[in-house]
Design an enzyme around this catalytic site. Structure first.
Site, PDB file in Angstrom:
ATOM      1  N   TYR A 109       0.934  -1.003   0.034  1.00 40.13           N
ATOM      2  CA  TYR A 109       0.020   0.031  -0.040  1.00 40.13           C
ATOM      3  C   TYR A 109       1.032   1.493   0.178  1.00 40.13           C
ATOM      4  O   TYR A 109       1.701   1.374   0.741  1.00 40.13           O
ATOM      5  CB  TYR A 109      -1.017   0.053   1.345  1.00 40.13           C
ATOM      6  CG  TYR A 109      -1.770   1.314   1.398  1.00 40.13           C
ATOM      7  CD1 TYR A 109      -2.929   1.255   0.828  1.00 40.13           C
ATOM      8  CD2 TYR A 109      -1.212   2.440   2.047  1.00 40.13           C
ATOM      9  CE1 TYR A 109      -3.766   2.619   0.902  1.00 40.13           C
ATOM     10  CE2 TYR A 109      -2.190   3.409   2.110  1.00 40.13           C
ATOM     11  CZ  TYR A 109      -3.236   3.560   1.692  1.00 40.13           C
ATOM     12  OH  TYR A 109      -3.892   4.698   1.637  1.00 40.13           O
ATOM     13  N   GLU A 197      -3.347   7.306  -4.304  1.00 43.31           N
ATOM     14  CA  GLU A 197      -3.427   6.170  -3.480  1.00 43.31           C
ATOM     15  C   GLU A 197      -3.432   5.096  -4.459  1.00 43.31           C
ATOM     16  O   GLU A 197      -4.061   4.732  -5.335  1.00 43.31           O
ATOM     17  CB  GLU A 197      -4.803   6.040  -2.755  1.00 43.31           C
ATOM     18  CG  GLU A 197      -4.860   4.841  -1.824  1.00 43.31           C
ATOM     19  CD  GLU A 197      -6.234   4.568  -1.073  1.00 43.31           C
ATOM     20  OE1 GLU A 197      -6.204   4.630   0.134  1.00 43.31           O
ATOM     21  OE2 GLU A 197      -7.234   4.502  -1.801  1.00 43.31           O
TER      22      GLU A 197
END
Length: 386
Positions: A109, A197
């Protein structure tokens, strides 16, 4: 402003970040044609909507042949996709991203956002990719690494290297990790984003680091510096009232509630929303016509507010300065007459020519309730809709 995954990936590619090969389609025939271009199967079909959680809702499918691509695209294009972010109403899928399938070894992530409390750009990374980051924060916060970036100097190579090592990107993966972190930061800054993101950022079994999914959100106040980004807006994904307000030069955001607000000034608008909540109801919108609004903009704002079927009453809260209260009152009266106002309307006027404005409202013959102050206005509109 939000954009689709495929659009975000195009911007990431410009920042030297590796992404899977893929094409966007809007029909079953296009999907079949694209599938024939792939040398290897399986391929992945990904619904393109402005919401996360697509996989859990059936918006991400694996196809092992051209025939399966045809069958799945027939099911997915036009479907109503409901996820934890769309709410029960869901969103209609109009585009699919047909993308190469990859052998995934690890999912990571990475995100860049703004910490408003610290007034800093923050780069976050975790070894726990592919899941909701909020859950990682709750269950294993020690697996989230963050770095405050000095925007005057940008992201240094040694900082990108340190984060790469924390994500266990070593050996031939290290240089790819550094390139990816610097690219994500660059994409964030150069496009005036509020969020970039990548979840997941994957490591393939062949030793490649790629952005498998991507989300980008732009700061609306910076869009004037990027006229090319306007072409990325998908009007099907936006609230039609917000789009109309943007075209009319009015700051409007829909929220869940039933009292429409029309206010001049962002601070006063937020205070108006708060006081409505304080007296037991909920605002239906944030609407700031601006301190320099004219009569026509007031009418436009009024019209946009009344387009919301959830609105059961309207509160106008104006502090007259550049915008004189008498001009505002004329705009309200004209708008109310044109739209055959059928919901309670409470108006609080203070400031320049407030007395004259109240006289105009009173002489209009319309069912308009005047208020003495904010508390009085909020109590009156809440009482009226109840």
């Amino acid at each position: 402003m939000n954009i689709h995954e495929f659009q975000a990936k195009e911007l990431l590619k410009k920042a030297n970040i590796s992404v899977p090969s893929g094409w966007v389609v809007e029909s079953v025939d296009e999907a079949k044609q694209v599938a024939k271009e792939f040398k290897n199967f399986p391929v992945v079909l990904k619904a393109q909507i402005h919401a996360g959680g697509r996989g859990k809702g059936g918006g991400v499918k694996l196809a092992k042949s051209v025939d399966e691509v045809e069958q799945l695209s027939l099911q997915m294009i036009g479907m109503k996709l409901v996820t934890n972010q769309t709410g029960p109403s869901g969103k209609i899928v109009r585009k699919l991203l047909v993308e190469e399938g990859l052998d995934i070894e690890r999912e990571l992530y990475v995100a860049v956002t703004v910490d408003r409390a610290k007034e800093k750009i923050v780069l976050m990374a975790s070894t726990e990719g592919g899941v909701e980051i909020e859950e990682v924060v709750k269950s294993t916060p020690e697996k989230i690494f963050s770095l405050e970036v000095d925007e005057a100097y940008g992201l240094y190579d040694f900082e990108a290297k340190d984060l790469s090592l924390k994500l266990e990107l070593t050996g031939k993966l290290l240089s790819q990790g550094i390139k990816t972190f610097k690219g994500i930061y660059r994409a964030f800054v150069e496009n005036d984003c509020s969020l970039v993101e990548v979840n997941p950022l994957i490591v393939t079994k062949g030793g490649k680091v790629l952005a498998l999914d991507a989300k980008m959100t732009f700061e609306d106040n910076g869009l004037f510096r990027h006229p090319g980004l306007a072409s990325l807006i998908d009007e099907h994904e936006e609230d039609p009232k917000e789009l109309l307000a943007q075209k009319k030069g009015v700051n409007y955001v829909s929220v869940d509630g039933n009292i429409g607000c029309l206010v001049n000034g962002a601070g006063l608008a937020m205070a108006t929303m708060d006081i409505i909540k304080h007296y037991g109801a909920s605002p239906a919108n944030f609407l700031d016509v601006g301190g320099g609004a004219n009569k026509d903009q007031i009418k436009e704002g009024f019209g946009i507010t009344l387009q919301d079927e959830c609105v059961k009453g309207v509160l106008v809260n104006i502090f007259g300065g550049i915008l004189r209260c008498d001009e505002l009152a004329k705009g309200i009266v004209e708008a109310a007459k044109e739209m055959s106002l059928s919901v309670p309307l409470v108006v609080r006027l203070e400031g320049t020519n407030a007395k004259e404005g109240r006289s105009i409202l009173k002489a209009s013959g319309l069912a308009i309730t005047s208020a003495n102050n904010m508390a009085d206005a909020a109590q009156k509109i809440v009482s009226a809709i109840k």
